[in-house]
Design a protein around this motif. Sequence first.
Motif, PDB file in Angstrom:
ATOM      1  N   LYS A  37      56.130  47.760  43.779  1.00  0.00           N
ATOM      2  CA  LYS A  37      57.482  47.211  43.892  1.00  0.00           C
ATOM      3  C   LYS A  37      58.129  46.901  42.552  1.00  0.00           C
ATOM      4  CE  LYS A  37      56.713  45.237  48.472  1.00  0.00           C
ATOM      5  NZ  LYS A  37      56.630  43.987  49.274  1.00  0.00           N
ATOM      6  N   HIS A  38      57.312  46.780  41.499  1.00  0.00           N
ATOM      7  CA  HIS A  38      57.872  46.443  40.186  1.00  0.00           C
ATOM      8  C   HIS A  38      56.975  47.017  39.091  1.00  0.00           C
ATOM      9  CE1 HIS A  38      59.487  44.076  36.836  1.00  0.00           C
ATOM     10  NE2 HIS A  38      60.531  43.811  37.608  1.00  0.00           N
ATOM     11  N   GLU A  39      57.578  47.438  37.975  1.00  0.00           N
ATOM     12  CA  GLU A  39      56.812  48.044  36.884  1.00  0.00           C
ATOM     13  C   GLU A  39      55.830  47.062  36.242  1.00  0.00           C
ATOM     14  OE1 GLU A  39      60.271  47.365  33.441  1.00  0.00           O
ATOM     15  OE2 GLU A  39      59.628  49.388  34.010  1.00  0.00           O
ATOM     16  N   ARG A  40      56.096  45.755  36.366  1.00  0.00           N
ATOM     17  CA  ARG A  40      55.186  44.767  35.788  1.00  0.00           C
ATOM     18  C   ARG A  40      54.084  44.338  36.762  1.00  0.00           C
ATOM     19  NH1 ARG A  40      55.530  42.000  31.380  1.00  0.00           N
ATOM     20  NH2 ARG A  40      54.802  40.092  32.421  1.00  0.00           N
ATOM     21  N   ASP A  41      53.978  44.985  37.880  1.00  0.00           N
ATOM     22  CA  ASP A  41      52.908  44.676  38.829  1.00  0.00           C
ATOM     23  C   ASP A  41      51.621  45.378  38.409  1.00  0.00           C
ATOM     24  OD1 ASP A  41      54.520  43.057  40.338  1.00  0.00           O
ATOM     25  OD2 ASP A  41      54.945  44.549  41.872  1.00  0.00           O
ATOM     26  N   VAL A  42      51.066  44.921  37.276  1.00  0.00           N
ATOM     27  CA  VAL A  42      49.831  45.494  36.737  1.00  0.00           C
ATOM     28  C   VAL A  42      48.901  44.372  36.306  1.00  0.00           C
ATOM     29  CG1 VAL A  42      50.869  47.680  35.994  1.00  0.00           C
ATOM     30  CG2 VAL A  42      50.813  45.732  34.422  1.00  0.00           C
ATOM     31  N   LEU A  43      47.601  44.675  36.295  1.00  0.00           N
ATOM     32  CA  LEU A  43      46.609  43.707  35.836  1.00  0.00           C
ATOM     33  C   LEU A  43      45.478  44.404  35.114  1.00  0.00           C
ATOM     34  CD1 LEU A  43      43.984  44.028  37.926  1.00  0.00           C
ATOM     35  CD2 LEU A  43      45.435  42.686  39.442  1.00  0.00           C
ATOM     36  N   ASP A  44      44.742  43.635  34.329  1.00  0.00           N
ATOM     37  CA  ASP A  44      43.509  44.092  33.682  1.00  0.00           C
ATOM     38  C   ASP A  44      42.341  43.402  34.359  1.00  0.00           C
ATOM     39  OD1 ASP A  44      45.081  45.507  31.894  1.00  0.00           O
ATOM     40  OD2 ASP A  44      44.943  43.993  30.312  1.00  0.00           O
ATOM     41  N   PHE A  45      41.211  44.113  34.470  1.00  0.00           N
ATOM     42  CA  PHE A  45      40.051  43.563  35.167  1.00  0.00           C
ATOM     43  C   PHE A  45      38.781  43.800  34.363  1.00  0.00           C
ATOM     44  CE2 PHE A  45      36.523  43.946  38.231  1.00  0.00           C
ATOM     45  CZ  PHE A  45      36.635  42.729  38.902  1.00  0.00           C
ATOM     46  N   TRP A  46      38.040  42.731  34.149  1.00  0.00           N
ATOM     47  CA  TRP A  46      36.756  42.777  33.476  1.00  0.00           C
ATOM     48  C   TRP A  46      35.669  42.597  34.530  1.00  0.00           C
ATOM     49  CZ3 TRP A  46      41.159  40.873  31.480  1.00  0.00           C
ATOM     50  CH2 TRP A  46      41.493  41.159  30.148  1.00  0.00           C
ATOM     51  N   LYS A  47      34.865  43.604  34.741  1.00  0.00           N
ATOM     52  CA  LYS A  47      33.846  43.569  35.785  1.00  0.00           C
ATOM     53  C   LYS A  47      32.536  43.017  35.245  1.00  0.00           C
ATOM     54  CE  LYS A  47      31.417  46.625  39.025  1.00  0.00           C
ATOM     55  NZ  LYS A  47      31.242  48.046  39.450  1.00  0.00           N
ATOM     56  N   ALA A  48      32.050  41.955  35.867  1.00  0.00           N
ATOM     57  CA  ALA A  48      30.770  41.373  35.478  1.00  0.00           C
ATOM     58  C   ALA A  48      29.641  42.226  36.046  1.00  0.00           C
ATOM     59  CB  ALA A  48      30.667  39.949  35.997  1.00  0.00           C
ATOM     60  N   GLU A  49      28.593  42.411  35.253  1.00  0.00           N
ATOM     61  CA  GLU A  49      27.432  43.159  35.716  1.00  0.00           C
ATOM     62  C   GLU A  49      26.578  42.254  36.588  1.00  0.00           C
ATOM     63  OE1 GLU A  49      26.892  46.365  35.332  1.00  0.00           O
ATOM     64  OE2 GLU A  49      28.794  46.513  34.246  1.00  0.00           O
ATOM     65  N   SER A  50      26.393  42.646  37.830  1.00  0.00           N
ATOM     66  CA  SER A  50      25.621  41.826  38.759  1.00  0.00           C
ATOM     67  C   SER A  50      25.152  42.671  39.925  1.00  0.00           C
ATOM     68  CB  SER A  50      26.488  40.667  39.278  1.00  0.00           C
ATOM     69  OG  SER A  50      25.791  39.921  40.262  1.00  0.00           O
ATOM     70  N   SER A  51      23.982  42.322  40.444  1.00  0.00           N
ATOM     71  CA  SER A  51      23.458  43.019  41.616  1.00  0.00           C
ATOM     72  C   SER A  51      24.096  42.497  42.896  1.00  0.00           C
ATOM     73  CB  SER A  51      21.931  42.845  41.691  1.00  0.00           C
ATOM     74  OG  SER A  51      21.586  41.466  41.768  1.00  0.00           O
ATOM     75  N   LYS A  52      24.788  41.344  42.792  1.00  0.00           N
ATOM     76  CA  LYS A  52      25.454  40.743  43.940  1.00  0.00           C
ATOM     77  C   LYS A  52      26.963  40.709  43.702  1.00  0.00           C
ATOM     78  CE  LYS A  52      21.533  37.691  44.934  1.00  0.00           C
ATOM     79  NZ  LYS A  52      21.104  36.272  45.117  1.00  0.00           N
ATOM     80  N   PRO A  53      27.749  40.664  44.757  1.00  0.00           N
ATOM     81  CA  PRO A  53      29.211  40.552  44.591  1.00  0.00           C
ATOM     82  C   PRO A  53      29.567  39.322  43.763  1.00  0.00           C
ATOM     83  CG  PRO A  53      28.688  41.152  46.841  1.00  0.00           C
ATOM     84  CD  PRO A  53      27.377  40.830  46.182  1.00  0.00           C
ATOM     85  N   THR A  54      30.516  39.492  42.865  1.00  0.00           N
ATOM     86  CA  THR A  54      30.847  38.429  41.913  1.00  0.00           C
ATOM     87  C   THR A  54      32.130  37.686  42.277  1.00  0.00           C
ATOM     88  OG1 THR A  54      32.206  39.856  40.489  1.00  0.00           O
ATOM     89  CG2 THR A  54      29.826  39.830  40.079  1.00  0.00           C
ATOM     90  N   PRO A  55      32.174  36.395  41.948  1.00  0.00           N
ATOM     91  CA  PRO A  55      33.452  35.681  42.041  1.00  0.00           C
ATOM     92  C   PRO A  55      34.422  36.262  41.020  1.00  0.00           C
ATOM     93  CG  PRO A  55      31.591  34.165  41.738  1.00  0.00           C
ATOM     94  CD  PRO A  55      31.093  35.535  41.450  1.00  0.00           C
ATOM     95  N   VAL A  56      35.697  35.930  41.161  1.00  0.00           N
ATOM     96  CA  VAL A  56      36.728  36.407  40.231  1.00  0.00           C
ATOM     97  C   VAL A  56      37.601  35.238  39.796  1.00  0.00           C
ATOM     98  CG1 VAL A  56      38.752  37.889  39.922  1.00  0.00           C
ATOM     99  CG2 VAL A  56      36.819  38.702  41.272  1.00  0.00           C
ATOM    100  N   ILE A  57      37.905  35.193  38.512  1.00  0.00           N
ATOM    101  CA  ILE A  57      38.911  34.273  37.992  1.00  0.00           C
ATOM    102  C   ILE A  57      40.054  35.112  37.445  1.00  0.00           C
ATOM    103  CG2 ILE A  57      39.456  32.587  36.188  1.00  0.00           C
ATOM    104  CD1 ILE A  57      36.613  31.531  36.500  1.00  0.00           C
ATOM    105  N   ILE A  58      41.270  34.778  37.850  1.00  0.00           N
ATOM    106  CA  ILE A  58      42.439  35.521  37.385  1.00  0.00           C
ATOM    107  C   ILE A  58      43.334  34.593  36.563  1.00  0.00           C
ATOM    108  CG2 ILE A  58      43.671  35.084  39.559  1.00  0.00           C
ATOM    109  CD1 ILE A  58      44.969  37.901  39.159  1.00  0.00           C
TER     110      ILE A  58
END
Length: 266
Positions: A37-58
Amino acid sequence: MLRRSSFLLAAVISCLWSSTMAVGVEPTYKNEKYDTKHERDVLDFWKAESSKPTPVIIFFHGGAFIQGDKSQIPSKEIIGKYLEAGISFASCNYPFIENQSASEYTNVMRHCGRAIQFLRSKSKDWNIDSRRFGAIGASAGALISEWLGYGPEIGSRRSRDKVGRYSSKVQVAGGLMQPTGTQEMIIGKMKRGGPPLYLYAHSMPSDAIHHPKYAKMMKTKADKVRIRCVLYGIGENGIPPHPKGKSPIDSQFEFFCKYLKVKIKS
């Protein structure tokens, strides 16, 4: 709402504060579009290495809703600490307002809610635990993060859009440089049972935009409705500083780990 001159001053202060800080860890995914919907609708994501699903802080940048960028993260150290602890990290852009109507601000909040929904939709591909999300931001970004914690749910299971079926809510919220607009946008939305809240106010009373009273206002309301909340300042601004031996990075890290139920590695 707020006068235009106040917002311009807030933008200058916020960008001066954050533009001196550089992000040193390259994101796993850069400029990912979380909506069309907008050109500024973008994000960067740093993926933590883990064998289990990780929480996310934005993280949501400041700039008085009229400027700023997702690269303006206050500390590169905090990203490394989160990744090492098994917590993934994201930083988000959002549309700027064109006028100061209530609907304009709500529109920005809803775009940011869409970012949360997008990340949840990537749970399988990016190894994300969709039940554990935290948001923190500076100045305008503080209001966004708090709105995502205490504001309305924008997701709906009946949505025709697959991403729209995911929740937009976060389980932990944080605000840095709590700004004017706090009472109008956030205070009335804080209810009993809301997510834990981390606040850090390092500005002085001479900063009318980020006056310490706004952070105190948040703490008072949180205590009243029994939301778990910590507030740190610098002492000189009338708010007690972090515990002896703890830096702002340490206290923020420990708070989010505690409420995202992540055990800190010794």
